[in-house]
Design a protein around this motif. Sequence first.
Motif, PDB file in Angstrom:
ATOM      1  N   SER A  31      34.536  46.781  30.225  1.00  0.00           N
ATOM      2  CA  SER A  31      33.252  45.945  30.050  1.00  0.00           C
ATOM      3  C   SER A  31      33.289  44.535  30.295  1.00  0.00           C
ATOM      4  N   LYS A  32      32.323  43.883  30.139  1.00  0.00           N
ATOM      5  CA  LYS A  32      32.486  42.522  30.299  1.00  0.00           C
ATOM      6  C   LYS A  32      33.248  41.607  29.397  1.00  0.00           C
ATOM      7  N   ASN A  33      34.189  41.034  30.127  1.00  0.00           N
ATOM      8  CA  ASN A  33      35.246  39.799  29.241  1.00  0.00           C
ATOM      9  C   ASN A  33      36.090  40.754  28.486  1.00  0.00           C
ATOM     10  N   GLU A  34      36.589  42.080  29.108  1.00  0.00           N
ATOM     11  CA  GLU A  34      37.537  43.002  28.562  1.00  0.00           C
ATOM     12  C   GLU A  34      39.026  42.492  28.806  1.00  0.00           C
ATOM     13  N   THR A  35      39.960  42.222  27.782  1.00  0.00           N
ATOM     14  CA  THR A  35      41.156  41.765  28.173  1.00  0.00           C
ATOM     15  C   THR A  35      42.200  43.109  28.427  1.00  0.00           C
ATOM     16  N   LEU A  36      42.803  43.395  29.497  1.00  0.00           N
ATOM     17  CA  LEU A  36      43.483  44.501  29.611  1.00  0.00           C
ATOM     18  C   LEU A  36      44.966  44.372  29.261  1.00  0.00           C
ATOM     19  N   PHE A  37      45.409  43.160  29.560  1.00  0.00           N
ATOM     20  CA  PHE A  37      46.814  42.740  29.038  1.00  0.00           C
ATOM     21  C   PHE A  37      46.910  41.502  28.711  1.00  0.00           C
ATOM     22  N   ASP A  38      47.859  40.861  27.979  1.00  0.00           N
ATOM     23  CA  ASP A  38      48.138  39.586  27.590  1.00  0.00           C
ATOM     24  C   ASP A  38      49.532  38.993  28.016  1.00  0.00           C
ATOM     25  N   SER A  39      49.759  37.821  27.711  1.00  0.00           N
ATOM     26  CA  SER A  39      50.952  37.386  27.886  1.00  0.00           C
ATOM     27  C   SER A  39      52.138  37.634  27.384  1.00  0.00           C
ATOM     28  N   ALA A  40      52.060  38.235  26.104  1.00  0.00           N
ATOM     29  CA  ALA A  40      53.096  38.622  25.307  1.00  0.00           C
ATOM     30  C   ALA A  40      53.245  40.108  25.619  1.00  0.00           C
ATOM     31  N   ASP A  41      52.541  40.894  26.337  1.00  0.00           N
ATOM     32  CA  ASP A  41      52.731  42.483  26.571  1.00  0.00           C
ATOM     33  C   ASP A  41      53.987  42.574  27.441  1.00  0.00           C
ATOM     34  N   SER A  42      54.528  43.661  27.272  1.00  0.00           N
ATOM     35  CA  SER A  42      55.650  44.215  28.158  1.00  0.00           C
ATOM     36  C   SER A  42      55.028  45.522  28.639  1.00  0.00           C
ATOM     37  N   ASN A  43      55.847  45.853  29.690  1.00  0.00           N
ATOM     38  CA  ASN A  43      55.532  47.199  30.402  1.00  0.00           C
ATOM     39  C   ASN A  43      54.293  47.441  30.789  1.00  0.00           C
ATOM     40  N   VAL A  44      53.406  46.210  31.370  1.00  0.00           N
ATOM     41  CA  VAL A  44      52.061  46.291  32.065  1.00  0.00           C
ATOM     42  C   VAL A  44      51.810  47.026  32.931  1.00  0.00           C
ATOM     43  N   SER A  45      50.936  48.001  32.926  1.00  0.00           N
ATOM     44  CA  SER A  45      50.213  48.879  33.871  1.00  0.00           C
ATOM     45  C   SER A  45      49.976  47.956  35.253  1.00  0.00           C
ATOM     46  N   VAL A  46      49.954  48.563  36.113  1.00  0.00           N
ATOM     47  CA  VAL A  46      49.389  48.240  37.700  1.00  0.00           C
ATOM     48  C   VAL A  46      47.906  48.716  37.476  1.00  0.00           C
ATOM     49  N   PHE A  47      46.873  47.837  37.929  1.00  0.00           N
ATOM     50  CA  PHE A  47      45.463  48.123  38.049  1.00  0.00           C
ATOM     51  C   PHE A  47      44.876  47.841  39.470  1.00  0.00           C
ATOM     52  N   VAL A  48      44.376  49.064  40.033  1.00  0.00           N
ATOM     53  CA  VAL A  48      43.795  49.071  41.300  1.00  0.00           C
ATOM     54  C   VAL A  48      42.246  48.985  41.199  1.00  0.00           C
ATOM     55  N   VAL A  49      41.667  48.007  41.530  1.00  0.00           N
ATOM     56  CA  VAL A  49      40.009  47.706  41.539  1.00  0.00           C
ATOM     57  C   VAL A  49      39.385  48.448  42.219  1.00  0.00           C
ATOM     58  N   LEU A  50      38.655  49.423  41.725  1.00  0.00           N
ATOM     59  CA  LEU A  50      37.888  50.580  42.497  1.00  0.00           C
ATOM     60  C   LEU A  50      36.464  49.650  42.619  1.00  0.00           C
ATOM     61  N   GLN A  51      35.765  49.122  41.641  1.00  0.00           N
ATOM     62  CA  GLN A  51      34.404  48.518  41.448  1.00  0.00           C
ATOM     63  C   GLN A  51      34.750  47.274  40.578  1.00  0.00           C
ATOM     64  N   GLY A  52      33.944  46.181  40.917  1.00  0.00           N
ATOM     65  CA  GLY A  52      34.253  45.135  39.989  1.00  0.00           C
ATOM     66  C   GLY A  52      35.294  43.968  40.554  1.00  0.00           C
ATOM     67  N   ARG A  53      35.753  43.450  39.118  1.00  0.00           N
ATOM     68  CA  ARG A  53      36.901  42.298  39.755  1.00  0.00           C
ATOM     69  C   ARG A  53      37.790  42.241  38.588  1.00  0.00           C
ATOM     70  N   LEU A  54      38.878  42.111  38.627  1.00  0.00           N
ATOM     71  CA  LEU A  54      39.969  41.857  37.608  1.00  0.00           C
ATOM     72  C   LEU A  54      40.502  40.375  37.870  1.00  0.00           C
ATOM     73  N   ASP A  55      40.421  39.629  36.828  1.00  0.00           N
ATOM     74  CA  ASP A  55      40.855  38.080  36.979  1.00  0.00           C
ATOM     75  C   ASP A  55      42.337  38.106  36.138  1.00  0.00           C
ATOM     76  N   ILE A  56      43.265  37.284  37.025  1.00  0.00           N
ATOM     77  CA  ILE A  56      44.480  37.054  36.322  1.00  0.00           C
ATOM     78  C   ILE A  56      44.453  35.826  36.027  1.00  0.00           C
ATOM     79  N   VAL A  57      44.665  35.437  34.792  1.00  0.00           N
ATOM     80  CA  VAL A  57      44.675  33.856  34.313  1.00  0.00           C
ATOM     81  C   VAL A  57      45.770  33.323  33.522  1.00  0.00           C
ATOM     82  N   ARG A  58      46.001  32.339  33.370  1.00  0.00           N
ATOM     83  CA  ARG A  58      47.203  31.689  32.832  1.00  0.00           C
ATOM     84  C   ARG A  58      46.548  31.073  31.510  1.00  0.00           C
TER      85      ARG A  58
END
Length: 236
Positions: A31-58
Motif C-alpha cells: 500500500s501507499k507509504n508501507e515500510t518493508l524493512f527498517d534500519s534495525a532489521d537483519s536478514n532483509v529480503s531482496v525485492f524486485v519491483v514488478l510495478q510501482g516503486r521502492l524507495d530506499i531511504v536513510r
Amino acid sequence: MALIKSELMFPRLNRAEIALLTRFGNERSTSKNETLFDSADSNVSVFVVLQGRLDIVRPFKNSEALLVSHGPREFSGGENLISGGPGSVRGKTKIPSRLLEIERVDLLHAQTHPLLSETFLRSYLLRRAFSPSSVAGDSLLVGSSHSGGTLRVKAFLERNAHPYTYLDLDRDSGVQWLLDQFAVRADEIPILICGGRTVLRNPSNAMISAVLDAESIVNHSNLWDIEISVFSPGGD
C-alpha cells in the motif's frame, strides 16, 4: 544525498531473469507509504519491483533522506544483504506497488544460476564500492595483497594509467562473504569489473588489454595506450 543511479549498479532485469527469480520468491502487493524493512532489521529480503516503486531511504531523528528509488525490473540489496546484519536504511513504497520478495537464503540459491550470477555479483560489488567520488567509467578491482594476481593486475592498470577502485578482501570481510555466496574460488581472485560492465576472474594482462581496448573503441576514448604485444599469453 541520493545516489546517482547507474545502469551498472542498478540494472533492469529482463523477462527471462524475472521468470527465473519467481521460482525463489513470492509476489507481494503493498500500500501507499508501507515500510518493508527498517534500519534495525537483519536478514532483509531482496525485492524486485514488478510495478510501482521502492524507495530506499536513510532515516534520521525527525526525517529521512532518499538514497535511491527502484523502478520496475530493478532490485534492492545493499549493506544489510551482504552482511546479514542490521543496515542503516529503510525500504518503503510511497505508492501502491507489486513486488517479488525473495528471502536472503533463497536469493543465495538463485544466484547460482548462470543467467543471474554475474548480474547480481557485479551489481552488489559496485554498490559496495560506491563513493561520491566514484567515476562511472572506472574499473573495480577486488583482490588481496597476498595474491600475486592482484598485484600484477594493479601494476598493469597503473602502468596504463587506467583509473580503478579497489576493494581489499583482507580488510572487508563482507566482500569475502559475498564472493563465497557466489562460489568464487581462491584461484579466481582477483576479480576485475572493467568499466563497470565486464566481469573478469583472475584475468591475464592480455585479456584485460583486449577488453579495455574494445571499450575504448566503443567509447571513442583515447585516455590510455596499451601495447598488447609486450605481454605474453600467460599474462606475464
